[in-house]
Structure formats: structure tokens, C-alpha cells
Design a protein around this motif. Structure first.
Motif, PDB file in Angstrom:
ATOM      1  N   PRO A  77       0.827  -1.225   0.000  1.00 44.24           N
ATOM      2  CA  PRO A  77       0.000   0.000   0.000  1.00 44.24           C
ATOM      3  C   PRO A  77       0.854   1.265   0.000  1.00 44.24           C
ATOM      4  O   PRO A  77       0.521   2.255  -0.663  1.00 44.24           O
ATOM      5  CB  PRO A  77      -0.808  -0.092   1.306  1.00 44.24           C
ATOM      6  N   SER A  89      -6.667   6.180  -3.093  1.00 41.45           N
ATOM      7  CA  SER A  89      -5.850   5.636  -2.032  1.00 41.45           C
ATOM      8  C   SER A  89      -6.068   4.135  -1.910  1.00 41.45           C
ATOM      9  O   SER A  89      -7.198   3.655  -1.891  1.00 41.45           O
ATOM     10  CB  SER A  89      -6.193   6.364  -0.729  1.00 41.45           C
ATOM     11  N   VAL A  90      -4.971   3.389  -1.873  1.00 36.93           N
ATOM     12  CA  VAL A  90      -5.030   1.947  -1.654  1.00 36.93           C
ATOM     13  C   VAL A  90      -5.195   1.739  -0.153  1.00 36.93           C
ATOM     14  O   VAL A  90      -4.349   2.151   0.640  1.00 36.93           O
ATOM     15  CB  VAL A  90      -3.752   1.262  -2.173  1.00 36.93           C
ATOM     16  N   GLN A  91      -6.302   1.117   0.224  1.00 37.79           N
ATOM     17  CA  GLN A  91      -6.617   0.934   1.643  1.00 37.79           C
ATOM     18  C   GLN A  91      -6.071  -0.389   2.172  1.00 37.79           C
ATOM     19  O   GLN A  91      -5.721  -0.504   3.330  1.00 37.79           O
ATOM     20  CB  GLN A  91      -8.144   0.947   1.844  1.00 37.79           C
ATOM     21  N   HIS A  92      -6.056  -1.394   1.322  1.00 41.21           N
ATOM     22  CA  HIS A  92      -5.683  -2.730   1.776  1.00 41.21           C
ATOM     23  C   HIS A  92      -5.267  -3.555   0.562  1.00 41.21           C
ATOM     24  O   HIS A  92      -5.796  -3.377  -0.527  1.00 41.21           O
ATOM     25  CB  HIS A  92      -6.900  -3.369   2.465  1.00 41.21           C
TER      26      HIS A  92
END
Lengths: 246, 246
Positions: A77, A89-92
Motif C-alpha cells: 500500500p 488511495s489503496v486501503q488494503h
């Protein structure tokens, strides 16, 4: 090659939608550009759980991609976010087996639709909710929503431009969350057709202001014609909230 | 001429600040342009309670203006909002006597500063909070804030470019509101110097992460030199929340 399943959030305001296209800034386009930079100019294709339209947001969109890189999973991430613009946005991220498919493995999706009901417009929610400054009868909306639960042919509730032939879908839940001047409606189902949540929402709001009776909903379903349902609620109120997999 | 007191909200993201200037889009500029259109090309000057910088938001900025028009008071917000862009909104308007002055009649102001403390950045708060993904000791921040309450010379806590000579101000309240990943800090005082809330906030956050002790605060105050305080927290977390008049 390793397959990665990736949960992303984006503010849809600055995008011409999720899907890559020749013109306009897209979420998929930005993701693939970031991955390309990370992979030293190698093209990496990204597959999403489905598209979202221009202006539509995501809190939990899911995508997958294949990579030859074996970056430690908690570093991914950070690596991706530092290559992405700040409205995505990459959360997971997690490693999955190669039979996982962001689109075909979906069993259920949750969308939410936010309405701002304050009389005077709120500059902070203009891109994040639909300003609907009318007296709403929530009970009537709840009643109408009960007719939508279950398995139905939703032809009346999808864009006339829908190309899919089979318009039978199952809605498992429609629930209402009220706080102050915000009404949030949760739609959970096994799949949603093009513009379906926005047309459902537009129709429910027409019930809410007394323009339609809840009892019209089963009749609209039966007609199987888009013209019978309500207006398409605007894109900025819609959020792809969660995608469920087995 | 009638004098109107007007409470406005704006999303600061798209503005070069409140105050009109030759270049760049400003809140005052948009307000005066809207009033000019409403008044058939007559120039109407707008006086604000104070300036806000580029990127700083307002929930309750107050302005006054004089108008020969006697529009019914409940029609005014509608007339003004239909002439304003959608990132500014008139929330409330009332007729006042000609001795009311948006700037000179102020007795107290409330600012709030929002911090987003989630580990991973949130695309929805990027323009509306400061992303500060560190472990914060709120107790330490509370302790530090106690030294700021009261009447002090805040030279150390304002921009070195401050032109005002008298830097003595009174802070009546600093309080903390925590919910999930958001920390909101409320500052109430009789006046705030240039960049003061942002420097106070930057310093409090440095206390929060253990970079400074709460006990340093009275020493910083005493030094009367900007270099001794912490960093200026970024503009997008700051909100002019309320302006109090007699």
C-alpha cells in the motif's frame, strides 16, 4: 506471477469515471500508470469489480492485478500510494490465488447514496451528497423499498442504454441511516445494472416527497420500461461502499 | 441604505484566500461580484470579520454590506446563493444597525482544526483535514494547551511576517473532540494573529508525538520569537467556525 487483491477508495469528483478511456482522467488509468512506473515501464493491467461513473465515489472498490514483484504485503500500500495521486488511495492489499477475479468472483455489492437535506446548500457536501432540500417522509420511502427487496427484473430501474440482456437481480437489503441533515441509503444486492442505484434512489425520493405512492413500485417493476421509474439521482451522492467475495 | 450582517460558509480549497487581490479567485471577490450583479452593476463593498488564507475553510464567517435594497429578509439568502458559486453559501442574513461592523464589533472567534489520524490517507479528507498518521498522546496535548489559555503575548505563535505590533491576545478555550480517526481541536479567543491557530496546532502536534514536552510551551511564549514554536500546520485543516458579537 503473483495476483494481488486490492481495496481502493477514491474521490470521484476529479474523474471521468472508473474505466480507462481515450480522453479524460480515469481511476483505472491512474492505477495502471502508477503500476507501470513501479514496474519499470512494464504494462500491468488492472481489473475492477465493475465500473463507476463520472463523479461517483468509492470507499471499497476492489481491483486485482498480476505482478512479478514479491514486495512484502504491508509495503505494497505504501509503494502504491506514493505513486498514486491523492484522490485515490489503496486501503488494503492481499495476495490471492490466480482463480480470484475482481469481477467474476463478486457475490454481493454494497452501494450507499448520500442526500443532504438541509434547506440551504452546504459547500462542503456539494461533491459528496445530493442536495435535496425538501420535506421527506422516510416511512413512505421504507415502505416503497420493501417492494424492491428480493429477485426482480429491474429493466425499469436501469438506463435505457443498458446492453445486458438479463436484468434479473436480487436486492437483499435497503436500509436508511439518518443523522441531522444527512440521509444515507444502503443498497446491498448480488449485482446492480447501469444507473440502477441512482434510478432506485431517484424513485424513492419521489416517494419521499409524495410525488408517488409506495404501491406504485411493484407496478413500475412490472412495466419493464425505464420511462416508468423516477429521475436518475445525480452521481455525486453515490458511493461504491463494499464488494463482497466468498 | 440598510446594513446586512451575513453568515457565510465556504470550501476554501478553490480560493486564494478570503481577501480580494489582483490575481486569483477570492471569497470577497466572489461576494462582491454577486452583489454587483444583484445591484444592477453598482459596486457594493463587503467587510469581513477577518481574512482567511488560501485553502482555509469557513463554516461561520461573518461579513457585512450596505444595500439600498429592502428585500424581505428570508429572501436574501436565496437571492445571494443563486448569484454565488457553489463553494460559497450564505447561511443566514439579518438586518443590523449602521453601528454594526463585521470586524470591529467582534468580541470572540472560534476556529477549529481537523486532523485525520488514519494510517492510510483518506481521499475524502485530503482538502478538509491534515493527514497526520502518527500515534498521538492527547493527554500531553491537553496539558500543553493549558499553558496557552489566558492572556499572553503570542509573538512566538504568529508568522514572522505579522505587522501588528500588539501581539497580546486572550485564549478562553482549547478543547479536543475525538471521533474515530478524526481529532478536532477547538480554539476560542478574543482574536488570533496571522497563522496563530496553525502554529499553535503544529506545536501541539509536536507535543502529541513526544517531540516536545508540554512544559516547553510557557518557555516558547516567553521567548517571543517565532523560531521557538513548532511548524505551521497546513491550511486545509483549518476552519473559521464562528464569530461572536455582543
Amino acid at each position: 506471477m503473483l495476483r494481488y487483491k486490492c481495496t481502493i477508495a477514491y474521490d470521484g469528483s476529479g474523474f471521468s469515471g472508473y474505466q480507462i478511456q481515450p480522453k479524460g482522467r480515469t481511476v483505472q488509468g491512474e492505477l495502471e500508470a502508477a503500476l507501470k512506473r513501479i514496474h519499470k515501464d512494464e504494462d500491468i493491467h488492472v481489473t475492477g469489480s465493475g465500473r463507476t461513473d463520472a463523479g461517483v465515489h468509492a470507499v471499497g472498490q476492489v481491483i486485482h492485478f498480476d505482478s512479478p514483484y514479491n514486495i512484502p504485503i504491508d509495503r505494497w500500500p505504501i509503494v502504491l500510494n506514493s505513486a498514486l495521486p491523492d484522490d485515490i488511495s489503496v486501503q488494503h492489499i492481499e495476495e490471492v490465488t490466480s482463480d480470484f477475479h475482481a469481477r467474476y468472483s463478486v457475490i454481493q455489492k454494497e452501494y450507499r447514496y448520500k442526500v443532504y437535506t438541509g434547506k440551504i446548500r452546504d459547500p462542503f457536501s456539494r461533491n459528496y451528497a445530493y442536495h435535496f432540500p425538501y420535506e421527506i417522509n422516510e416511512d413512505q420511502m421504507r415502505q416503497a423499498s420493501q417492494y424492491l427487496i428480493g429477485t426482480h427484473d429491474f429493466t425499469s430501474f436501469c438506463s435505457a442504454k443498458t446492453e445486458v440482456i438479463d436484468r434479473v437481480r436480487t436486492i437483499n437489503e435497503i436500509s436508511f441511516i439518518r443523522s441531522n441533515h444527512e440521509l444515507e441509503v444502503r443498497f446491498v444486492g448480488n449485482g446492480f445494472l447501469y444507473n440502477m442505484v441512482r434510478i432506485l434512489m431517484g424513485t424513492l425520493l419521489e416517494v419521499g416527497i409524495g410525488k408517488r405512492n409506495p404501491e406504485e413500485v411493484p407496478i413500475i417493476l412490472e412495466k419493464k420500461n425505464r420511462v416508468n421509474a423516477g429521475k436518475t439521482a445525480p452521481s455525486q451522492g453515490l458511493y461504491l461502499w463494499k464488494v463482497y467475495y466468498e
